[in-house]
Design a protein around this motif. Structure first.
Motif, PDB file in Angstrom:
ATOM      1  N   SER A 273       0.824  -1.219   0.000  1.00 31.56           N
ATOM      2  CA  SER A 273       0.000   0.000   0.000  1.00 31.56           C
ATOM      3  C   SER A 273       0.853   1.263   0.000  1.00 31.56           C
ATOM      4  O   SER A 273       0.445   2.304  -0.535  1.00 31.56           O
ATOM      5  CB  SER A 273      -0.935   0.007   1.213  1.00 31.56           C
ATOM      6  OG  SER A 273      -0.189   0.091   2.419  1.00 31.56           O
TER       7      SER A 273
ATOM      8  N   LEU B 101       0.031   3.907  -2.780  1.00 31.37           N
ATOM      9  CA  LEU B 101      -0.427   5.260  -2.454  1.00 31.37           C
ATOM     10  C   LEU B 101       0.526   6.334  -2.978  1.00 31.37           C
ATOM     11  O   LEU B 101       0.095   7.360  -3.512  1.00 31.37           O
ATOM     12  CB  LEU B 101      -0.591   5.411  -0.936  1.00 31.37           C
ATOM     13  CG  LEU B 101      -1.799   4.703  -0.312  1.00 31.37           C
ATOM     14  CD1 LEU B 101      -1.713   4.736   1.208  1.00 31.37           C
ATOM     15  CD2 LEU B 101      -3.106   5.339  -0.781  1.00 31.37           C
TER      16      LEU B 101
ATOM     17  N   MET C  91      -8.918   4.460  -0.969  1.00 31.08           N
ATOM     18  CA  MET C  91      -7.529   4.858  -1.179  1.00 31.08           C
ATOM     19  C   MET C  91      -7.372   5.627  -2.481  1.00 31.08           C
ATOM     20  O   MET C  91      -6.590   6.568  -2.588  1.00 31.08           O
ATOM     21  CB  MET C  91      -6.609   3.636  -1.185  1.00 31.08           C
ATOM     22  CG  MET C  91      -6.246   3.123   0.190  1.00 31.08           C
ATOM     23  SD  MET C  91      -4.929   1.864   0.146  1.00 31.08           S
ATOM     24  CE  MET C  91      -5.882   0.387  -0.209  1.00 31.08           C
TER      25      MET C  91
ATOM     26  N   ALA D 122      -8.055   7.849   2.838  1.00 27.26           N
ATOM     27  CA  ALA D 122      -7.099   6.759   2.656  1.00 27.26           C
ATOM     28  C   ALA D 122      -6.698   6.165   4.000  1.00 27.26           C
ATOM     29  O   ALA D 122      -6.473   4.951   4.124  1.00 27.26           O
ATOM     30  CB  ALA D 122      -5.864   7.265   1.914  1.00 27.26           C
TER      31      ALA D 122
END
Length: 426
Positions: A261, A265, A325, A333
């Motif tokens: 992640s 991100l 997200m 998020a």
């Protein structure tokens, strides 16, 4: 009361030692995973295509998981024949030394091809160390605990994963505040070198605890397994398969939401890397409180039932989490990580140690839970960042394929957990 039954004070010391040791081991292991996609891909695997360099860095991350079953079998064998405590001291030393050496390792630009080769060897050493660590740490708590509270006490060393992740992501986030040039040259190394302090504390505590009462009784009656791994395969083939199936979502979900992640991100959603690291840190902080809650709940509900419900819940939250997200809003998020990873995931990870320990008797339990957890970790955890990178790239930055893969893993684990029959306490 049997003469070997532990006092409440002994139980507290054992649990504390297990939590501290597990924290150190997971800190070392996750630190590598976090840094692999933001540092190692540039310093140790330079390539014209950034996707290729990232995949190469994540391949060494995966190699650590391939080495974990070897550590699990080796330390499980001697843990079932000699004792749990001595193996835990050895695993802590192996892990700590390897992590410190990574922090001091010259880059590709300094020593050429020797750099990625040495990094790979040190990652293998990390894998062998954690392969023997996890089973021993949870067994110390599980075998010391009263039968009706084993889910709760065995979940406490599991907190080490959350604390270790919190420390690894938090320290990296702090280091990321440095200018990029300084972070890449020496800032990331501080996080690895600091491991020496944690290992010193862990060794001091572990050397003061006693062997578990269950294993002590096995030694007294001379009923140890001559070849624990052979006995395990012969006596528990169904339990091994069900345990590995249940483990699937644990490895997939954690490595997608806690490791990959950060790359997703920062690279695909344009959230600042430091912000992404702090969001994972916040999720880990929440998980510290939720893991023992679900461990205790499994003593009442039953561990297979709790784990199956948790797997289904993870399947349900995956697509909404990726959608949240994708908004790019740091607050939204954050919720997309904190709720699924910090709360829902704990419904599986909290009861997991006792769920696997229930599958085997004490003669082969160290070997059994280590093999189930570590061998399944190759496909459940080790290759997950590689699969995630491929699926995101294949789908042109969209997380749809990746989310579908996570849901598939969750359904496999739910079915496996439902098929587990808890044996009578031995």
């Amino acid at each position: 009361m049997h003469s070997n039954e532990p006092t409440p004070g002994q139980l507290r010391r054992v649990v504390f030692a297990s939590v501290i040791g597990a924290t150190i081991e997971w800190y070392d292991f996750f630190l590598y995973g976090i840094v692999a996609g933001i540092v190692f891909n540039k310093l140790y695997f330079p390539a014209e295509d950034p996707v290729v360099s990232t995949l190469l860095a994540y391949t060494t991350f995966a190699i650590g998981f391939v080495a974990r079953p070897l550590g699990g079998v080796i330390f499980g064998h001697f843990g079932d024949k000699i004792g749990r405590k001595n193996m835990l001291v050895m695993t802590l030393m192996i892990m700590g030394v390897a992590t410190v050496l990574i922090g001091a390792l010259p880059t590709y630009g300094q020593i050429g091809i020797a750099a990625p080769i040495l990094l790979l060897l040190l990652r293998i050493a990390q894998g062998i160390g954690i392969g023997g660590e996890w089973g021993g740490a949870v067994l110390m708590a599980y075998e010391y605990a009263p039968g009706h509270k084993r889910g709760f006490y065995a979940s406490l060393p599991q907190i080490g994963l959350a604390i270790g992740l919190c420390l690894a992501s938090g320290v990296t986030a702090i280091a990321s505040l440095l200018p990029e040039v300084e972070f890449m040259s020496w800032g990331w190394r501080v996080a690895f070198l600091a491991s020496v302090l944690l290992v010193a504390v862990g060794l001091y505590i572990r050397l003061k605890i006693m062997e578990t009462p269950e294993f002590t009784r096995i030694k007294e009656t001379q009923t140890e397994a001559k070849l624990p791994f052979v006995d395990l395969i012969r006596e528990y083939p169904k339990n091994i398969l069900l345990g590995m199936g249940a483990r699937y979502i644990d490895g997939v979900f954690f490595n997608v939401f806690a490791v990959f992640s950060i790359v997703y991100l920062s690279k695909y959603v344009n959230v600042e890397r430091t912000t992404a690291l702090w969001l994972v840190t916040a999720s880990a902080l929440v998980m510290i409180g939720t893991i023992p809650i679900f461990g205790r709940l499994s003593d009442s509900w039953g561990r297979p039932k709790t784990y199956a419900i948790g797997s289904m819940a993870l399947a349900l939250v995956t697509f909404p989490a990726f959608w949240m997200m994708g908004t790019g809003d740091p607050f939204i998020a954050g919720l997309a990580l904190i709720v699924p990873l910090g709360i829902v995931y704990a419904m599986c990870y909290g009861p997991e140690a006792a769920l696997f320990s229930d599958l085997f008797d004490a003669r082969v339990r160290y070997t059994g839970i280590s093999f189930v957890y570590q061998f399944s970790g190759i496909f459940a955890s080790g290759i997950t960042p590689i699969i995630a990178t491929y699926l995101i790239t294949k789908n042109e930055g969209s997380p749809t394929y990746l989310a579908a893969y996570v849901v598939f893993a969750a359904l496999v684990s739910m079915v496996s957990a439902m098929a587990i029959k808890r044996p009578v306490d031995r």
